[in-house]
Design a protein around this motif. Structure first.
Motif, PDB file in Angstrom:
ATOM      1  N   CYS A 276       3.685   2.815   2.781  1.00  0.00           N
ATOM      2  CA  CYS A 276       5.112   2.889   2.418  1.00  0.00           C
ATOM      3  C   CYS A 276       5.640   4.303   2.617  1.00  0.00           C
ATOM      4  CB  CYS A 276       5.318   2.448   0.972  1.00  0.00           C
ATOM      5  SG  CYS A 276       5.136   0.674   0.710  1.00  0.00           S
ATOM      6  N   ASN A 277       4.834   5.292   2.252  1.00  0.00           N
ATOM      7  CA  ASN A 277       5.248   6.680   2.442  1.00  0.00           C
ATOM      8  C   ASN A 277       5.433   6.996   3.930  1.00  0.00           C
ATOM      9  OD1 ASN A 277       5.247   7.172  -0.301  1.00  0.00           O
ATOM     10  ND2 ASN A 277       3.183   8.046  -0.330  1.00  0.00           N
TER      11      ASN A 277
ATOM     12  N   GLU B 181       0.831  -1.194   0.000  1.00  0.00           N
ATOM     13  CA  GLU B 181       0.000   0.000   0.000  1.00  0.00           C
ATOM     14  C   GLU B 181       0.877   1.260   0.000  1.00  0.00           C
ATOM     15  OE1 GLU B 181      -2.514   2.992   0.408  1.00  0.00           O
ATOM     16  OE2 GLU B 181      -1.368   2.624   2.251  1.00  0.00           O
ATOM     17  N   LYS B 182       0.636   2.141  -0.974  1.00  0.00           N
ATOM     18  CA  LYS B 182       1.506   3.302  -1.215  1.00  0.00           C
ATOM     19  C   LYS B 182       1.598   4.227  -0.013  1.00  0.00           C
ATOM     20  CE  LYS B 182      -0.248   6.683  -3.537  1.00  0.00           C
ATOM     21  NZ  LYS B 182      -0.803   7.532  -4.611  1.00  0.00           N
ATOM     22  N   ASN B 183       0.452   4.566   0.601  1.00  0.00           N
ATOM     23  CA  ASN B 183       0.487   5.524   1.711  1.00  0.00           C
ATOM     24  C   ASN B 183       1.233   4.972   2.912  1.00  0.00           C
ATOM     25  OD1 ASN B 183      -1.256   7.852   0.742  1.00  0.00           O
ATOM     26  ND2 ASN B 183      -2.641   6.142   0.389  1.00  0.00           N
TER      27      ASN B 183
ATOM     28  N   GLU C  53       8.349  -1.368  -1.889  1.00  0.00           N
ATOM     29  CA  GLU C  53       6.924  -1.221  -2.176  1.00  0.00           C
ATOM     30  C   GLU C  53       6.540  -2.138  -3.322  1.00  0.00           C
ATOM     31  OE1 GLU C  53       3.843   2.284  -3.709  1.00  0.00           O
ATOM     32  OE2 GLU C  53       5.725   2.846  -2.710  1.00  0.00           O
ATOM     33  N   GLY C  54       5.495  -2.952  -3.108  1.00  0.00           N
ATOM     34  CA  GLY C  54       5.046  -3.827  -4.179  1.00  0.00           C
ATOM     35  C   GLY C  54       4.398  -5.089  -3.652  1.00  0.00           C
TER      36      GLY C  54
ATOM     37  N   GLN D 151      -6.931   7.497   4.986  1.00  0.00           N
ATOM     38  CA  GLN D 151      -5.829   6.553   4.843  1.00  0.00           C
ATOM     39  C   GLN D 151      -5.025   6.442   6.133  1.00  0.00           C
ATOM     40  OE1 GLN D 151      -4.896   4.411   2.503  1.00  0.00           O
ATOM     41  NE2 GLN D 151      -6.670   4.912   1.243  1.00  0.00           N
TER      42      GLN D 151
END
Length: 409
Positions: A105-106, A101-103, A119-120, A377
């Motif tokens: 990871c951020n 999940e991108k957020n 990420e992936g 999120q």
């Protein structure tokens, strides 16, 4: 004679006040009146195993556990970092964290720029380069249903699920020990068949599983009633040492929502002001009528009917509906959407959902841990996380185990 209040006893034994009253009436546990307040002697509580564990806690010695050498970890399904933060606090070093999940990871990258965040999709990752180089693999694998009917209950039967990739990572890396965590419901999912598939898969890949245990976060310095199923596996060549793994010591008291929000044992300051979601006007008017620690059944019958609509006539307690937390007890499990009707988490005193920071404190994230992404999120990342202090306690158990087997190798 040392006395403790009825709220403290209720929290310690994880039973509601009304059950204590029932026990008082039938003589199972009789309170002592002290200045008009119900209290209980510590001695009277010794009939309960959990009370003995808390009163005899060796937490202060337990937290002195330190790595005797460098121990490394791969963290799967890392989310917003609850497990990783707790493990880091014990001295374990992360060589890789994977999250799709991108957020989330951020969030990991923002707070720990030096962490190796990959990420992936785990299904596309080859972990072979870490073979025999990592001590620990951890992860809260999402558990999709997979049927065991008519199958061999083995590793291949998990294919197509994320547990398969969790197990595949372990197979490729060959860590000394792994920690898997999941919802309590996994114990009995599909009449226990799902867990049997998992147990057999772990055996197939060359690991010995310690009997799974449900840990209640509230006993590990977390002001929340979250329960997690913990799976601990040891590589077969080290299985002769398995008796040396000890689940964490319990903290010497049960903390409450007040401990999360106020300066004290958990935090050095009161909870910082933060923006959160808000209730629509009519919902706020109704929620204002719910007392601290109460829920929809504490409303008038008229308001119950309005708020519950068709659900009013259905069975079941539906205790999450119109639920206001209490400062005097641990929080209910923090969820991904604190204003959702089915899983309400209203502030104990103010009539609003918990803020992001209040939710994070109940999950024992430090105040300097900043969540990335839109507000929804952020709530989701917090609701999905392992409480940091629970992960810390588990990490200490892992470090202690690795220290013990290092002495013998």
């Amino acid at each position: 004679m040392e006395l403790i209040t009825e709220y403290e006893v209720s929290n310690l034994l994880d039973v509601p006040l009304h059950r204590l009253n029932t026990w008082a009436n039938n003589g199972k546990l009789v309170p002592v009146e002290s200045n008009g307040v119900k209290k209980y002697s510590k001695e009277s509580l010794l009939k309960f195993d959990i009370a003995n564990e808390i009163f005899d806690s060796k937490w202060n010695e337990f937290i002195q556990t330190k790595p005797k050498k460098k121990y490394t970890s791969i963290e799967l399904f890392a989310g917003a970092g609850g497990m990783a933060l707790g493990m880091e606090k014990t001295g374990i070093e992360h060589v890789l964290l994977n999250e799709i999940e991108k957020n989330a990871c951020n969030t990991l990258r923002f707070n720990r720029p030096k962490w190796n965040v990959l990420e992936g999709d785990i299904q596309n990752i080859d972990f072979s380069e870490y073979k025999n180089q990592v001590d620990i693999v951890t992860g809260g694998f999402p558990c999709q249903a997979f049927s065991s009917a008519g199958k061999k209950l083995g590793f291949e039967d998990t294919r197509g699920t994320l547990f398969f990739d969790f197990a595949r990572c372990i197979t490729e890396v060959r860590p000394k020990i792994f920690i898997g965590e999941n919802v309590k419901g996994l114990l009995n999912h599909d009449k226990g068949n799902t867990l049997e598939v998992i147990k057999q898969a772990i055996k197939d890949i060359g690991y010995t599983l310690i009997e799974p245990r449900v840990l209640k976060a509230m006993y590990y310095k977390v002001p929340q009633k979250r329960e997690r199923l913990i799976l601990v596996g040891v590589r077969n060549d080290l299985a002769k040492h398995i008796s040396k793994f000890k689940f964490p010591e319990k903290y010497h008291s049960v903390l409450t929502v007040s401990d999360a929000f106020k300066k004290g044992e958990l935090f050095d300051t009161d909870v910082p002001k933060d923006q959160g979601v808000e209730y629509p006007k009519r919902k706020k008017e109704i929620m204002e009528q719910v007392p601290e620690g109460g829920y929809w059944r504490d409303l008038s019958d008229e308001l119950q009917r309005e708020y519950m609509a068709g659900s009013y006539f259905l069975g079941g307690g539906k205790t999450g509906l119109a639920r206001r937390l209490s400062m005097k007890t641990p929080s209910l499990t923090i969820v991904c959407a604190p204003a959702m009707k089915q899983t309400e988490r209203c502030h104990p005193i103010e009539t609003r959902p918990l803020t992001v920071r209040e939710s994070a404190r109940i999950q024992t994230f430090p105040d300097d841990w900043e969540f990335q992404g839109a507000k929804g999120q952020q709530y989701k990342q917090i609701g999905n996380a392992v409480p940091v202090n629970l992960a810390y306690a588990l990490g200490l158990s892992v470090v202690d185990f690795l220290n013990e087997i290092t002495k013998d190798t």
